[in-house]
Design a protein around this motif. Structure first.
Motif, PDB file in Angstrom:
ATOM      1  N   MET A 106      37.060  -8.707  15.312  1.00 30.93           N
ATOM      2  CA  MET A 106      37.986  -7.944  16.157  1.00 30.93           C
ATOM      3  C   MET A 106      39.132  -7.384  15.313  1.00 30.93           C
ATOM      4  N   HIS A 107      39.541  -6.194  15.659  1.00 24.63           N
ATOM      5  CA  HIS A 107      40.676  -5.545  14.989  1.00 24.63           C
ATOM      6  C   HIS A 107      41.782  -5.325  16.020  1.00 24.63           C
ATOM      7  N   THR A 108      42.998  -5.170  15.515  1.00 22.52           N
ATOM      8  CA  THR A 108      44.101  -4.821  16.416  1.00 22.52           C
ATOM      9  C   THR A 108      44.477  -3.362  16.183  1.00 22.52           C
ATOM     10  N   TYR A 109      44.467  -2.614  17.264  1.00 22.88           N
ATOM     11  CA  TYR A 109      44.889  -1.216  17.202  1.00 22.88           C
ATOM     12  C   TYR A 109      46.203  -1.068  17.950  1.00 22.88           C
ATOM     13  N   GLY A 110      46.948  -0.045  17.600  1.00 16.64           N
ATOM     14  CA  GLY A 110      48.166   0.264  18.351  1.00 16.64           C
ATOM     15  C   GLY A 110      48.327   1.763  18.411  1.00 16.64           C
ATOM     16  N   PHE A 111      48.816   2.246  19.531  1.00 14.83           N
ATOM     17  CA  PHE A 111      49.092   3.684  19.547  1.00 14.83           C
ATOM     18  C   PHE A 111      50.458   3.997  20.128  1.00 14.83           C
ATOM     19  N   LEU A 112      51.002   5.105  19.604  1.00 14.71           N
ATOM     20  CA  LEU A 112      52.268   5.633  20.107  1.00 14.71           C
ATOM     21  C   LEU A 112      51.950   6.531  21.281  1.00 14.71           C
ATOM     22  N   LEU A 113      52.791   6.470  22.296  1.00 15.37           N
ATOM     23  CA  LEU A 113      52.612   7.333  23.465  1.00 15.37           C
ATOM     24  C   LEU A 113      53.270   8.682  23.210  1.00 15.37           C
ATOM     25  N   LEU A 114      52.645   9.711  23.744  1.00 13.93           N
ATOM     26  CA  LEU A 114      53.248  11.041  23.653  1.00 13.93           C
ATOM     27  C   LEU A 114      54.651  11.009  24.250  1.00 13.93           C
ATOM     28  N   PRO A 115      55.613  11.671  23.643  1.00 12.53           N
ATOM     29  CA  PRO A 115      56.962  11.702  24.233  1.00 12.53           C
ATOM     30  C   PRO A 115      56.917  12.209  25.675  1.00 12.53           C
ATOM     31  N   SER A 116      56.058  13.200  25.960  1.00 12.63           N
ATOM     32  CA  SER A 116      56.004  13.745  27.329  1.00 12.63           C
ATOM     33  C   SER A 116      55.474  12.689  28.310  1.00 12.63           C
ATOM     34  N   HIS A 117      54.579  11.819  27.846  1.00 10.52           N
ATOM     35  CA  HIS A 117      54.037  10.750  28.696  1.00 10.52           C
ATOM     36  C   HIS A 117      55.152   9.754  29.045  1.00 10.52           C
ATOM     37  N   ASN A 118      55.964   9.420  28.053  1.00  8.31           N
ATOM     38  CA  ASN A 118      57.090   8.515  28.301  1.00  8.31           C
ATOM     39  C   ASN A 118      58.079   9.117  29.293  1.00  8.31           C
ATOM     40  N   ARG A 119      58.321  10.435  29.159  1.00 13.26           N
ATOM     41  CA  ARG A 119      59.261  11.087  30.080  1.00 13.26           C
ATOM     42  C   ARG A 119      58.705  11.089  31.496  1.00 13.26           C
ATOM     43  N   LEU A 120      57.397  11.376  31.606  1.00 13.60           N
ATOM     44  CA  LEU A 120      56.766  11.532  32.916  1.00 13.60           C
ATOM     45  C   LEU A 120      56.734  10.226  33.705  1.00 13.60           C
ATOM     46  N   TYR A 121      56.334   9.147  33.051  1.00  9.83           N
ATOM     47  CA  TYR A 121      56.120   7.896  33.781  1.00  9.83           C
ATOM     48  C   TYR A 121      57.222   6.871  33.569  1.00  9.83           C
ATOM     49  N   ALA A 122      58.191   7.191  32.716  1.00  5.63           N
ATOM     50  CA  ALA A 122      59.317   6.300  32.433  1.00  5.63           C
ATOM     51  C   ALA A 122      58.832   4.869  32.206  1.00  5.63           C
ATOM     52  N   ALA A 123      59.347   3.917  33.003  1.00  4.84           N
ATOM     53  CA  ALA A 123      59.020   2.514  32.756  1.00  4.84           C
ATOM     54  C   ALA A 123      57.534   2.229  32.941  1.00  4.84           C
ATOM     55  N   GLY A 124      56.820   3.093  33.680  1.00  6.43           N
ATOM     56  CA  GLY A 124      55.395   2.838  33.951  1.00  6.43           C
ATOM     57  C   GLY A 124      54.454   3.385  32.888  1.00  6.43           C
ATOM     58  N   ALA A 125      55.010   3.996  31.818  1.00 10.79           N
ATOM     59  CA  ALA A 125      54.162   4.709  30.846  1.00 10.79           C
ATOM     60  C   ALA A 125      53.084   3.810  30.239  1.00 10.79           C
ATOM     61  N   ALA A 126      53.468   2.609  29.811  1.00  8.46           N
ATOM     62  CA  ALA A 126      52.493   1.726  29.150  1.00  8.46           C
ATOM     63  C   ALA A 126      51.424   1.270  30.143  1.00  8.46           C
ATOM     64  N   ASP A 127      51.810   1.054  31.406  1.00  6.82           N
ATOM     65  CA  ASP A 127      50.842   0.602  32.416  1.00  6.82           C
ATOM     66  C   ASP A 127      49.782   1.672  32.675  1.00  6.82           C
ATOM     67  N   LEU A 128      50.204   2.923  32.767  1.00 11.02           N
ATOM     68  CA  LEU A 128      49.231   3.995  32.997  1.00 11.02           C
ATOM     69  C   LEU A 128      48.317   4.169  31.791  1.00 11.02           C
ATOM     70  N   ALA A 129      48.893   4.056  30.598  1.00 12.15           N
ATOM     71  CA  ALA A 129      48.079   4.172  29.381  1.00 12.15           C
ATOM     72  C   ALA A 129      47.044   3.051  29.341  1.00 12.15           C
ATOM     73  N   ARG A 130      47.467   1.862  29.744  1.00 13.43           N
ATOM     74  CA  ARG A 130      46.570   0.706  29.761  1.00 13.43           C
ATOM     75  C   ARG A 130      45.411   0.934  30.727  1.00 13.43           C
ATOM     76  N   ALA A 131      45.749   1.409  31.937  1.00 20.46           N
ATOM     77  CA  ALA A 131      44.715   1.629  32.951  1.00 20.46           C
ATOM     78  C   ALA A 131      43.705   2.683  32.465  1.00 20.46           C
ATOM     79  N   GLU A 132      44.203   3.756  31.878  1.00 22.10           N
ATOM     80  CA  GLU A 132      43.290   4.815  31.411  1.00 22.10           C
ATOM     81  C   GLU A 132      42.396   4.287  30.280  1.00 22.10           C
ATOM     82  N   LEU A 133      42.990   3.522  29.379  1.00 17.83           N
ATOM     83  CA  LEU A 133      42.207   2.984  28.262  1.00 17.83           C
ATOM     84  C   LEU A 133      41.118   2.037  28.771  1.00 17.83           C
ATOM     85  N   LEU A 134      41.439   1.202  29.766  1.00 13.04           N
ATOM     86  CA  LEU A 134      40.445   0.252  30.279  1.00 13.04           C
ATOM     87  C   LEU A 134      39.307   0.969  31.011  1.00 13.04           C
TER      88      LEU A 134
END
Ligand SMILES: C[S@@+](CC[C@H](N)C(=O)[O-])C[C@H]1O[C@@H](n2cnc3c(N)ncnc32)[C@H](O)[C@@H]1O
Length: 354
Positions: free
Chosen positions: A4-32
């Motif tokens: 297993m490897h560990t990956y990490g990604f930076l969120l687009l600035p526009s994604h952070n602006r759009l979803y504010a505190a929820g940005a990581a949760d939406l990214a997680r749901a889409e990735l899953l």
């Protein structure tokens, strides 16, 4: 078992602006959702993390193959991907090159600004998640999915489909929106010197005008255009309930749409936002069975809507009644987010099974 490897990604600035505190949760749901559909469920332990004071989304997976990375590259939130190595208290980040599918300059998606526009990053997310729910999600990368937005406004979904090289069609009843979109598209194609052919005119049958249609064939480049491998885009100005007058049964793989919010003209108040919100249910109850006929079996539908106007259970019922199997596992329930005081948006995705 692969290491297993560990990956990490930076969120687009526009994604952070759009979803504010929820940005990581939406990214997680889409990735899953993506992981289940095209990465053999390989993604584990998706989490929000801070590295060097900057927020990342991290996950564990066996080393991603080139083919898998081509999917990850198109996550709507992804800005830059890294492999995280070394010790947890002294991580080292190795950039992983990602190649987005984007076939045209990004101004295709960003130029148009108007009240009522569905945010373009969210539209990409909705298209991605819907594609992952159909029976051929890999075809998102090969241009092999045909997309319908039956409430297309000024074409945000159509533009994203074009960006991916997918044929698409839209239906919109508001004449001014259709006219504005046609003007934008013709101007953008000309300004970008893209090879294309565009025709528009009334659609008539039995001496009756059914609506107005714009049909465009667009070449990603001259060579593909000459070979006849152009991307098709059609917009019809009509009531969406009459969509089946314009398109053949079973002729789309995906239906992707953002339902009317009715916030400004609404007559019914629900929820804490206090905004006037009219339910999209009467329209959807009438339109979804019509749209269902235009979708092939195995195709998928994705609808986003304002939860102040209808509950998830109500939308699920409309879809189930029209022969859809609603995707209801955990990641599909992770997309609800606040847009403003009067709108909390969610999305629902389903596959046509019969
Ligand atoms: C939330 S907006 C979609 C906006 C679009 N995604 C965009 O970014 O431009 C919903 C659209 O549905 C259209 N609409 C509402 N009822 C309709 C109907 N019965 N037939 C066709 N279009 C309809 C509205 O005019 C509006 O443009």
């Amino acid at each position: 078992m692969n290491a297993m490897h560990t990956y990490g990604f930076l969120l687009l600035p526009s994604h952070n602006r759009l979803y504010a505190a929820g940005a990581a949760d939406l990214a997680r749901a889409e990735l899953l959702v993506l992981s289940d559909a095209v990465l053999d469920g390989a993604v584990r332990e998706v989490a929000a993390a801070e590295l060097g004071g900057v927020p990342y989304v991290t996950f564990r997976a066996p080393e991603l193959t080139a083919g898998q990375l081509r999917h990850v590259a198109n996550l709507s939130s992804l800005y830059a991907l890294f492999l995280i190595e070394g010790e947890p208290d002294a991580p080292a980040l190795r950039p992983v090159p990602v190649e987005r599918l984007d076939r045209f300059p990004s101004d295709l998606i960003t130029i148009q600004k108007y009240p009522g526009k569905t945010n373009e990053d969210f539209t990409k997310l909705l298209l991605n998640v819907t594609a992952m729910a159909c029976d051929a999600p890999q075809r998102l990368l090969s241009g092999g999915l045909r997309v319908l937005d039956p409430l297309c406004g000024r074409g945000t979904t159509l533009n994203q489909a074009l960006m991916y090289g997918l044929d698409s069609a839209g239906v919109e009843q508001d004449a001014r929106s259709v006219e504005a979109y046609e003007n934008f598209l013709r101007h953008w194609l000309k300004a970008g010197r893209l090879k294309h052919r565009a025709e528009s005119g009334q659609v008539r049958r039995d001496k009756r005008t059914l609506g107005r249609r714009l049909s465009v064939e667009i070449g990603e480049n001259k060579e593909l255009y000459k070979k006849g491998q152009s991307i098709g885009l059609t917009v019809v100005q009509a009531d969406t309930v009459a969509s089946d007058q314009f398109f053949r049964p079973g002729s789309f793989d995906l239906i992707v749409t953002d339902a009317p919010y009715g916030v400004r003209y609404g007559s019914r108040t629900r929820g804490e936002g206090g905004g006037l919100t009219r339910s999209p249910l009467p329209l959807l109850s009438e339109a979804v069975p019509v749209w269902a006929r235009l979708l092939r079996t195995g195709g998928a539908i994705g609808i986003s809507w304002n939860t102040y106007g209808a509950t998830r259970a109500e939308l699920a019922e409309v879809l189930a009644d029209a022969g859809f199997e609603v995707r209801d596992t955990e990641p599909y329930r992770g997309f609800e987010h606040r847009v403003d005081q009067a709108i909390t948006r969610d999305l629902i995705v389903a596959r046509k099974t019969a």
